[in-house]
Design a protein around this motif. Structure first.
Motif, PDB file in Angstrom:
ATOM      1  N   VAL A  84       0.862  -1.185   0.000  1.00 43.50           N
ATOM      2  CA  VAL A  84       0.000   0.000   0.000  1.00 43.50           C
ATOM      3  C   VAL A  84       0.898   1.235   0.000  1.00 43.50           C
ATOM      4  CG1 VAL A  84      -1.807   1.275   1.199  1.00 43.50           C
ATOM      5  CG2 VAL A  84      -1.794  -1.231   1.267  1.00 43.50           C
ATOM      6  N   ARG A  85       0.682   2.084  -0.978  1.00 46.04           N
ATOM      7  CA  ARG A  85       1.468   3.314  -1.061  1.00 46.04           C
ATOM      8  C   ARG A  85       0.534   4.514  -0.943  1.00 46.04           C
ATOM      9  NH1 ARG A  85       5.121   5.240  -6.161  1.00 46.04           N
ATOM     10  NH2 ARG A  85       3.066   5.091  -7.148  1.00 46.04           N
ATOM     11  N   VAL A  86       0.892   5.433  -0.040  1.00 42.82           N
ATOM     12  CA  VAL A  86       0.085   6.637   0.210  1.00 42.82           C
ATOM     13  C   VAL A  86       0.814   7.838  -0.369  1.00 42.82           C
ATOM     14  CG1 VAL A  86      -0.964   8.101   1.969  1.00 42.82           C
ATOM     15  CG2 VAL A  86      -0.862   5.618   2.309  1.00 42.82           C
ATOM     16  N   ARG A  87       0.069   8.687  -1.050  1.00 42.00           N
ATOM     17  CA  ARG A  87       0.640   9.903  -1.619  1.00 42.00           C
ATOM     18  C   ARG A  87      -0.248  11.089  -1.265  1.00 42.00           C
ATOM     19  NH1 ARG A  87       0.689   8.154  -7.735  1.00 42.00           N
ATOM     20  NH2 ARG A  87      -1.270   7.274  -6.963  1.00 42.00           N
ATOM     21  N   ALA A  88       0.387  12.145  -0.758  1.00 41.97           N
ATOM     22  CA  ALA A  88      -0.332  13.388  -0.452  1.00 41.97           C
ATOM     23  C   ALA A  88       0.286  14.505  -1.283  1.00 41.97           C
ATOM     24  CB  ALA A  88      -0.240  13.708   1.039  1.00 41.97           C
ATOM     25  N   ASP A  89      -0.478  14.993  -2.243  1.00 39.21           N
ATOM     26  CA  ASP A  89       0.026  16.030  -3.156  1.00 39.21           C
ATOM     27  C   ASP A  89      -0.750  17.322  -2.884  1.00 39.21           C
ATOM     28  OD1 ASP A  89       0.888  17.620  -5.203  1.00 39.21           O
ATOM     29  OD2 ASP A  89       0.778  16.055  -6.734  1.00 39.21           O
ATOM     30  N   ALA A  90      -0.204  18.145  -2.004  1.00 43.61           N
ATOM     31  CA  ALA A  90      -0.887  19.393  -1.642  1.00 43.61           C
ATOM     32  C   ALA A  90      -0.967  20.350  -2.828  1.00 43.61           C
ATOM     33  CB  ALA A  90      -0.171  20.054  -0.472  1.00 43.61           C
ATOM     34  N   ARG A  91       0.036  20.327  -3.689  1.00 44.29           N
ATOM     35  CA  ARG A  91       0.040  21.254  -4.830  1.00 44.29           C
ATOM     36  C   ARG A  91      -1.110  20.946  -5.781  1.00 44.29           C
ATOM     37  NH1 ARG A  91       1.921  21.146  -9.895  1.00 44.29           N
ATOM     38  NH2 ARG A  91       2.822  19.065  -9.575  1.00 44.29           N
ATOM     39  N   ARG A  92      -1.333  19.677  -6.054  1.00 44.36           N
ATOM     40  CA  ARG A  92      -2.428  19.280  -6.941  1.00 44.36           C
ATOM     41  C   ARG A  92      -3.735  19.073  -6.188  1.00 44.36           C
ATOM     42  NH1 ARG A  92      -0.633  14.395 -10.609  1.00 44.36           N
ATOM     43  NH2 ARG A  92      -2.673  14.886 -11.506  1.00 44.36           N
ATOM     44  N   GLY A  93      -3.658  19.126  -4.850  1.00 45.44           N
ATOM     45  CA  GLY A  93      -4.866  19.039  -4.047  1.00 45.44           C
ATOM     46  C   GLY A  93      -5.495  17.673  -3.994  1.00 45.44           C
ATOM     47  N   ARG A  94      -4.692  16.627  -3.877  1.00 48.36           N
ATOM     48  CA  ARG A  94      -5.283  15.293  -3.803  1.00 48.36           C
ATOM     49  C   ARG A  94      -4.519  14.421  -2.813  1.00 48.36           C
ATOM     50  NH1 ARG A  94      -3.637  12.295  -9.508  1.00 48.36           N
ATOM     51  NH2 ARG A  94      -1.396  12.187  -9.143  1.00 48.36           N
ATOM     52  N   PHE A  95      -5.228  13.433  -2.310  1.00 48.36           N
ATOM     53  CA  PHE A  95      -4.666  12.451  -1.394  1.00 48.36           C
ATOM     54  C   PHE A  95      -4.972  11.084  -2.000  1.00 48.36           C
ATOM     55  CE2 PHE A  95      -4.242   9.693   2.209  1.00 48.36           C
ATOM     56  CZ  PHE A  95      -3.327  10.304   3.044  1.00 48.36           C
ATOM     57  N   GLY A  96      -3.918  10.344  -2.349  1.00 48.72           N
ATOM     58  CA  GLY A  96      -4.118   9.091  -3.066  1.00 48.72           C
ATOM     59  C   GLY A  96      -3.576   7.882  -2.333  1.00 48.72           C
ATOM     60  N   VAL A  97      -4.190   6.745  -2.608  1.00 48.07           N
ATOM     61  CA  VAL A  97      -3.761   5.463  -2.049  1.00 48.07           C
ATOM     62  C   VAL A  97      -3.714   4.447  -3.185  1.00 48.07           C
ATOM     63  CG1 VAL A  97      -4.293   3.576  -0.468  1.00 48.07           C
ATOM     64  CG2 VAL A  97      -4.732   5.941   0.225  1.00 48.07           C
ATOM     65  N   GLU A  98      -2.627   3.693  -3.240  1.00 44.62           N
ATOM     66  CA  GLU A  98      -2.488   2.616  -4.219  1.00 44.62           C
ATOM     67  C   GLU A  98      -2.360   1.295  -3.472  1.00 44.62           C
ATOM     68  OE1 GLU A  98       1.284   1.147  -6.486  1.00 44.62           O
ATOM     69  OE2 GLU A  98       0.396   2.806  -7.655  1.00 44.62           O
ATOM     70  N   VAL A  99      -3.245   0.356  -3.764  1.00 45.90           N
ATOM     71  CA  VAL A  99      -3.203  -0.986  -3.160  1.00 45.90           C
ATOM     72  C   VAL A  99      -2.842  -1.978  -4.268  1.00 45.90           C
ATOM     73  CG1 VAL A  99      -4.466  -2.741  -1.874  1.00 45.90           C
ATOM     74  CG2 VAL A  99      -4.957  -0.319  -1.475  1.00 45.90           C
ATOM     75  N   ARG A 100      -1.698  -2.627  -4.122  1.00 42.62           N
ATOM     76  CA  ARG A 100      -1.194  -3.532  -5.163  1.00 42.62           C
ATOM     77  C   ARG A 100      -0.939  -4.906  -4.546  1.00 42.62           C
ATOM     78  NH1 ARG A 100       1.507  -2.622 -10.032  1.00 42.62           N
ATOM     79  NH2 ARG A 100       1.418  -0.370  -9.594  1.00 42.62           N
ATOM     80  N   ASP A 101      -1.445  -5.939  -5.214  1.00 38.57           N
ATOM     81  CA  ASP A 101      -1.174  -7.305  -4.741  1.00 38.57           C
ATOM     82  C   ASP A 101      -0.680  -8.158  -5.906  1.00 38.57           C
ATOM     83  OD1 ASP A 101      -3.380  -9.172  -5.910  1.00 38.57           O
ATOM     84  OD2 ASP A 101      -4.557  -7.488  -5.109  1.00 38.57           O
ATOM     85  N   ASP A 102      -0.031  -9.293  -5.566  1.00 34.30           N
ATOM     86  CA  ASP A 102       0.479 -10.206  -6.608  1.00 34.30           C
ATOM     87  C   ASP A 102      -0.343 -11.486  -6.630  1.00 34.30           C
ATOM     88  OD1 ASP A 102       1.209 -11.322  -4.226  1.00 34.30           O
ATOM     89  OD2 ASP A 102       3.316 -11.641  -4.746  1.00 34.30           O
ATOM     90  N   GLY A 103      -1.637 -11.334  -6.362  1.00 29.08           N
ATOM     91  CA  GLY A 103      -2.524 -12.493  -6.301  1.00 29.08           C
ATOM     92  C   GLY A 103      -2.952 -12.995  -7.664  1.00 29.08           C
ATOM     93  N   ALA A 104      -4.051 -13.770  -7.648  1.00 26.15           N
ATOM     94  CA  ALA A 104      -4.517 -14.434  -8.869  1.00 26.15           C
ATOM     95  C   ALA A 104      -5.013 -13.441  -9.917  1.00 26.15           C
ATOM     96  CB  ALA A 104      -5.645 -15.403  -8.508  1.00 26.15           C
ATOM     97  N   GLY A 105      -5.581 -12.318  -9.460  1.00 29.17           N
ATOM     98  CA  GLY A 105      -6.095 -11.346 -10.415  1.00 29.17           C
ATOM     99  C   GLY A 105      -7.342 -11.842 -11.121  1.00 29.17           C
ATOM    100  N   PHE A 106      -7.871 -11.040 -12.013  1.00 33.94           N
ATOM    101  CA  PHE A 106      -9.054 -11.411 -12.790  1.00 33.94           C
ATOM    102  C   PHE A 106      -9.082 -10.552 -14.041  1.00 33.94           C
ATOM    103  CE2 PHE A 106     -10.261  -8.027  -9.972  1.00 33.94           C
ATOM    104  CZ  PHE A 106     -11.077  -7.203 -10.724  1.00 33.94           C
TER     105      PHE A 106
END
Length: 392
Positions: A317-339
């Protein structure tokens, strides 16, 4: 223009009208062309000066100018009515009090609530002008008297129409503002209801249904222990939802990261979460609730559906806070089976707890996946003080 702005405008117009006739009055008094007693002239000028000051004060404070307008009408009519008494000599020139007639008539248009009222006040003033001629202190040819009478009536009608137009415009502006405020309140109430419905949908899916599913698939004591723990979490979530004990003020980005870490590690102790050391910005409390719940559901989906050969997938899980662009983002990445995201119907968890929760708080959610390569869930919500457009 609001009503207070309209009152301010009318007060300024009347004050400027007084200023415009001041040179004529002063010239008559200073040059001695007027035979009026000094005390009477001083009283009339003092009264007009007092009304002028009141008009300026009302213009600055945006107060009602109606009383001052009535004062102008009364002072003008009283001055005209008493002039023959204090000045019994015939005036070869136009008496200086007649220079104030336009101000008196215009003030009547402001003081009266209708055109009829303005014309009534004008008729009283014209009658006093006629009595001034009958007194013998001022005489004018009949044709000139008719022209001046028509002129005063035109001033009354034009001033009344203009005043009513200004006041009607002010009323329309205020009605539009009230309607906009009601619409904004209704939109805010609808949004709050949608956020609350989404929150309860998430509680039911994320906790209640998840605990029931865990209990239904329990095979041994360890599974039953996990089912019991899931049921306790579900009850706690329902109790918390009923109590409504949630944040009411902005939540800092650092606190948001802390809540995300707790939620992720509770579902996947081996997950890795990376975030800035001192993230800047603040988030709305409903945005934090939605972001934490959506992130938790993305991790839960990875654990529940992404296992391959009995191995729980790694989650980052990677968290990004970009005050200049005005957004707070979260990326959840797994190496599972997928679909296959192009063919598969979106799972209920992705539809309810991820996408909808992001949507109702002005954020966005994007899911990328392919068989055998895992899943990536991208979440973004706006920081306070920014638009939702930057929350992608």
């Amino acid at each position: 223009m609001t009503r207070s702005g309209a009152q301010r405008l009318l007060a300024l117009v009347l004050a400027l009208g007084l200023v415009s006739v001041a040179p004529t009055v002063v010239a008559n008094l200073v040059t001695g062309r007027s035979a009026t007693p000094p005390a009477w002239a001083a009283a009339v000028c003092t009264a007009y000066l007092a009304v002028f000051v009141v008009l300026l004060v009302q213009a600055v404070r945006r107060g009602a100018c109606g009383p001052a307008a009535w004062a102008l009408v009364v002072v003008g009519d009283v001055a005209l009515a008493t002039y023959p008494v204090v000045s019994p000599h015939v005036d070869d020139d136009v008496p200086w009090v007649l220079a104030l007639s336009a101000i008196t008539v215009g003030a009547g248009a402001v003081a009266a609530p209708s055109l009829g009222g303005a014309l009534g006040l004008t008729a009283v003033h014209l009658l006093l002008r006629q009595l001034l001629q009958l007194s013998g202190v001022w005489s004018v040819r009949a044709d000139i008297a008719v022209v001046e009478t028509v002129g005063q009536l035109v001033i009354a009608v034009a001033a009344s129409v203009a005043v009513q137009a200004v006041q009607e415009s002010a009323r329309s502006v205020e009605q539009a503002r009230d309607a906009a405020a009601r619409a904004a309140a209704a939109a805010a109430a609808a949004r709050a209801e949608e956020v609350e419905n989404s929150r309860w949908d998430g509680i039911v899916h994320d906790d209640v249904l998840a605990s029931l599913s865990t209990a239904a698939h329990a095979r041994d004591a360890a599974d039953r222990g996990r089912a019991r723990a899931a049921a306790e979490r579900a009850l706690a979530s329902v109790d918390g939802g009923l109590a409504g004990a949630r944040d009411t003020g902005p939540v800092g980005a650092a606190e948001t990261v802390s809540r995300l870490r707790s939620a992720v590690l509770a579902l996947h102790p081996g997950a890795v979460l990376s975030a800035p050391d001192a993230p800047a910005g603040q988030l709305a409390p409903e945005a934090v609730d939605a972001l934490v719940a959506a992130t938790a559901e993305a991790v839960r989906n990875a654990v529940r559906h992404g296992s391959r050969a009995g191995r729980v997938p790694d989650v980052r899980v990677r968290v990004r806070a970009d005050a200049r662009r005005g957004r707070f983002g979260v990326e959840v990445r797994d190496d599972g089976a997928g679909f296959d995201a192009r063919r598969a119907t979106p799972r209920l968890g992705l539809a309810v707890s991820v996408r909808r929760r992001a949507d109702v708080v002005g954020g966005r959610a994007l899911v990328r996946s392919a068989p055998g390569v895992g899943t990536v869930v991208l979440l973004g919500v706006p920081l306070l003080g920014t638009s939702a457009e930057g929350a992608g």
